[in-house]
Design an enzyme around this catalytic site. Structure first.
Site, PDB file in Angstrom:
ATOM      1  CD1 TRP A 129     -13.371 -11.854  23.355  1.00 35.01           C
ATOM      2  CD2 TRP A 129     -12.263 -12.546  21.532  1.00 35.01           C
ATOM      3  NE1 TRP A 129     -12.333 -10.929  22.852  1.00 35.01           N
ATOM      4  CE2 TRP A 129     -11.370 -11.084  22.457  1.00 35.01           C
ATOM      5  CE3 TRP A 129     -11.419 -13.972  20.806  1.00 35.01           C
ATOM      6  CZ2 TRP A 129     -10.574 -10.639  21.444  1.00 35.01           C
ATOM      7  CZ3 TRP A 129     -10.412 -12.552  19.796  1.00 35.01           C
ATOM      8  CH2 TRP A 129     -10.419 -11.552  20.222  1.00 35.01           C
ATOM      9  CG  ASP A 210      -9.036 -18.326  20.775  1.00 35.99           C
ATOM     10  OD1 ASP A 210      -7.483 -18.334  20.949  1.00 35.99           O
ATOM     11  OD2 ASP A 210      -9.835 -17.490  21.157  1.00 35.99           O
ATOM     12  CB  ALA A 212      -6.784 -16.235  24.262  1.00 37.11           C
ATOM     13  CE  LYS A 245      -5.037 -11.404  26.489  1.00 32.55           C
ATOM     14  NZ  LYS A 245      -7.100 -10.572  26.954  1.00 32.55           N
TER      15      LYS A 245
HETATM   16  C1  PLP Z   1     -10.065 -16.144  23.931  1.00 30.90           C
HETATM   17  C2  PLP Z   1      -9.101 -14.477  23.420  1.00 30.90           C
HETATM   18  N1  PLP Z   1      -8.571 -15.232  22.027  1.00 30.90           N
HETATM   19  C3  PLP Z   1      -8.051 -14.548  21.736  1.00 30.90           C
HETATM   20  C4  PLP Z   1      -7.684 -13.522  22.000  1.00 30.90           C
HETATM   21  C5  PLP Z   1      -6.404 -12.470  21.127  1.00 30.90           C
HETATM   22  O1  PLP Z   1      -6.023 -11.389  21.968  1.00 30.90           O
HETATM   23  P1  PLP Z   1      -4.479 -10.663  21.549  1.00 30.90           P
HETATM   24  O2  PLP Z   1      -5.154 -10.731  20.040  1.00 30.90           O
HETATM   25  O3  PLP Z   1      -4.633  -9.469  22.028  1.00 30.90           O
HETATM   26  O4  PLP Z   1      -3.208 -11.419  21.477  1.00 30.90           O
HETATM   27  C6  PLP Z   1      -8.173 -12.300  23.296  1.00 30.90           C
HETATM   28  C7  PLP Z   1      -8.298 -11.655  23.915  1.00 30.90           C
HETATM   29  O5  PLP Z   1      -8.456 -11.176  24.552  1.00 30.90           O
HETATM   30  C8  PLP Z   1      -9.104 -13.884  23.958  1.00 30.90           C
HETATM   31  O6  PLP Z   1      -9.838 -13.323  24.896  1.00 30.90           O
END
Ligand code: PLP
Length: 396
Positions: A129, A210, A212, A245
């Site tokens: 990402w 991570d 998510a 999400k």
């Molecule tokens: C792989 C991954 N990690 C972390 C996040 C962090 O999301 P947020 O900061 O919106 O909770 C995302 C959001 O798209 C993601 O795709």
């Protein structure tokens, strides 16, 4: 002072969103931005979240500050949601700190690493990402990559990944996405995870997970399996959790950092350092989303409703994957698209050349990332066949 500052180019993905909104074609399909959409293309507030939010507004009696590490009820719920049955035996060695979304949790984790080992190297999957790099480097960490994705087979480059990790210096950090890998959709299977964690343990690497998309792949437990397995095997670990999400709390900035130390003393040190790091960045995480999440998880009826809503989202993603693969194979006989349903979560990399991505956007009104990353949830059931027909000729 500000004379020195140049205006940065707009974020290309956000530019795609604007272009999509302004595109008048009724045939348009937005598979670019990484948010869940239902069959009508909306990202609604989940019913369980609406009910919890109403109840929260009814009986909240103060807006006074929360404790520095966040709401105790939220911290406990998230810890149990991620660690499952392993939570009991890990409680002593663990601290969970509420954070402003997954990004906030990732950055807080990076700050902890920087405090413990200034300039440490963190190894990210290739690809990953795009925000992982800036979040980690912003805290002062050095970035490296390990092999992950094989674009020719759309699957894990398992042996290269293991070889890459074997070569990593002890004490380095390895970022691992627990499930629903962004942007590839490719997750290691359980055997592959065992092999990866074996290398992580014997090379004395520190895993930074991570998570998510917990619950959007297979289910809440399966999607967190890799983290629970790692917790059995390594003395130290970080986990960045996002509620954006799976609870649809995107703009409420709700998440947590779970930090595992070798013993209770280390867990205390980790918590105090994380609190201090947060204090110097944003003081403390916002409460609204966390208090909603806490209510959803603590109330048996709301929790059951949420689990049903989440299971429905995951099931829709899996059936869209099946349908897209079947339609691609029908549109271009001889094509094997079985990698699509083998992947999990919202994303896949189609592997299209850049010109095809542009042509599909400009001529067929199909929007996707410039690297041909698609958000499967952006497909609507009635457009799958047409999208498959238009994409199929461009696939390798
Ligand atoms: C792989 C991954 N990690 C972390 C996040 C962090 O999301 P947020 O900061 O919106 O909770 C995302 C959001 O798209 C993601 O795709």
């Amino acid at each position: 002072m500000f004379e020195q500052l140049e205006t940065l180019p707009p974020d290309p993905i956000l530019g795609l969103s604007v272009a999509f909104r302004e595109d008048p074609s009724p045939a348009k399909v937005d598979m670019s931005v990484g948010i869940y959409r239902d069959r009508s293309g909306r990202t609604p507030v989940l019913e369980a979240v609406q009910a919890a939010e109403r109840a929260l507004i009814e009986d909240q009696s103060t807006k006074a500050y929360l404790p520095p590490a966040g709401s105790p009820g939220f911290r406990e719920s998230i810890f149990k949601l991620v660690l499952g049955e392993a939570a009991g035996s890990l409680r002593e060695r663990t601290t969970t700190i509420q954070a402003p979304g997954g990004c906030g949790a990732l950055r807080l984790g990076a700050e902890l690493i920087q405090r413990a080992a200034p300039g440490a190297t963190i190894h990210l999957s290739d690809p990953t990402w795009p925000n992982h790099g800036p979040l980690m480097a912003g805290a002062g960490l050095r970035l490296e990559r390990y092999p992950y994705y094989d674009p020719t087979t759309h699957s894990l480059q398992a042996q290269s990944m293991l070889d890459g990790l074997e070569a990593v210096a002890p004490g380095s950090v390895v970022m691992l996405q627990a499930s629903c890998h962004n942007p590839t959709g490719v997750d290691p299977d359980r055997g592959q995870w065992q092999a990866i964690l074996e290398v992580v343990a014997h090379r004395r690497l520190v895993p930074f997970f991570d998570i998510a998309y917990q619950g959007l792949g297979d289910d809440l437990d399966t999607d967190a399996w890799s983290i629970r397995e790692a917790a059995r095997r390594v003395p130290e670990m970080l986990v960045a959790v996002s509620c954006s999400k799976n609870l649809g709390l995107y703009r409420e900035r709700t998440g947590a950092l779970i930090a595992l130390g070798a013993d209770a003393g280390r867990a205390k040190a980790l918590e105090s350092q994380a609190n201090k790091a947060a204090r110097s960045m944003y003081s403390m995480a916002p409460s609204h989303g966390a208090l909603i999440a806490e209510r959803v998880m603590a109330d048996p009826a709301l929790s059951a409703l949420w689990r049903r809503e989440l299971a429905e989202m995951a099931s829709r993603l899996r059936s869209l994957r099946e349908a897209l693969a079947a339609e691609i194979e029908a549109a271009r006989p001889g094509t094997d698209a079985s990698w699509l349903p083998a992947q999990r979560g919202m994303f896949s990399l189609l592997g299209l050349p850049a010109e095809a991505v542009t042509t599909l956007r400009e001529q067929a009104h199909i929007y996707m990332g410039f690297d041909s990353r698609v958000n499967i949830a952006g497909l609507s059931e009635d457009k799958v066949a047409e999208v498959a027909r238009l994409i199929a000729p461009h696939l390798a």
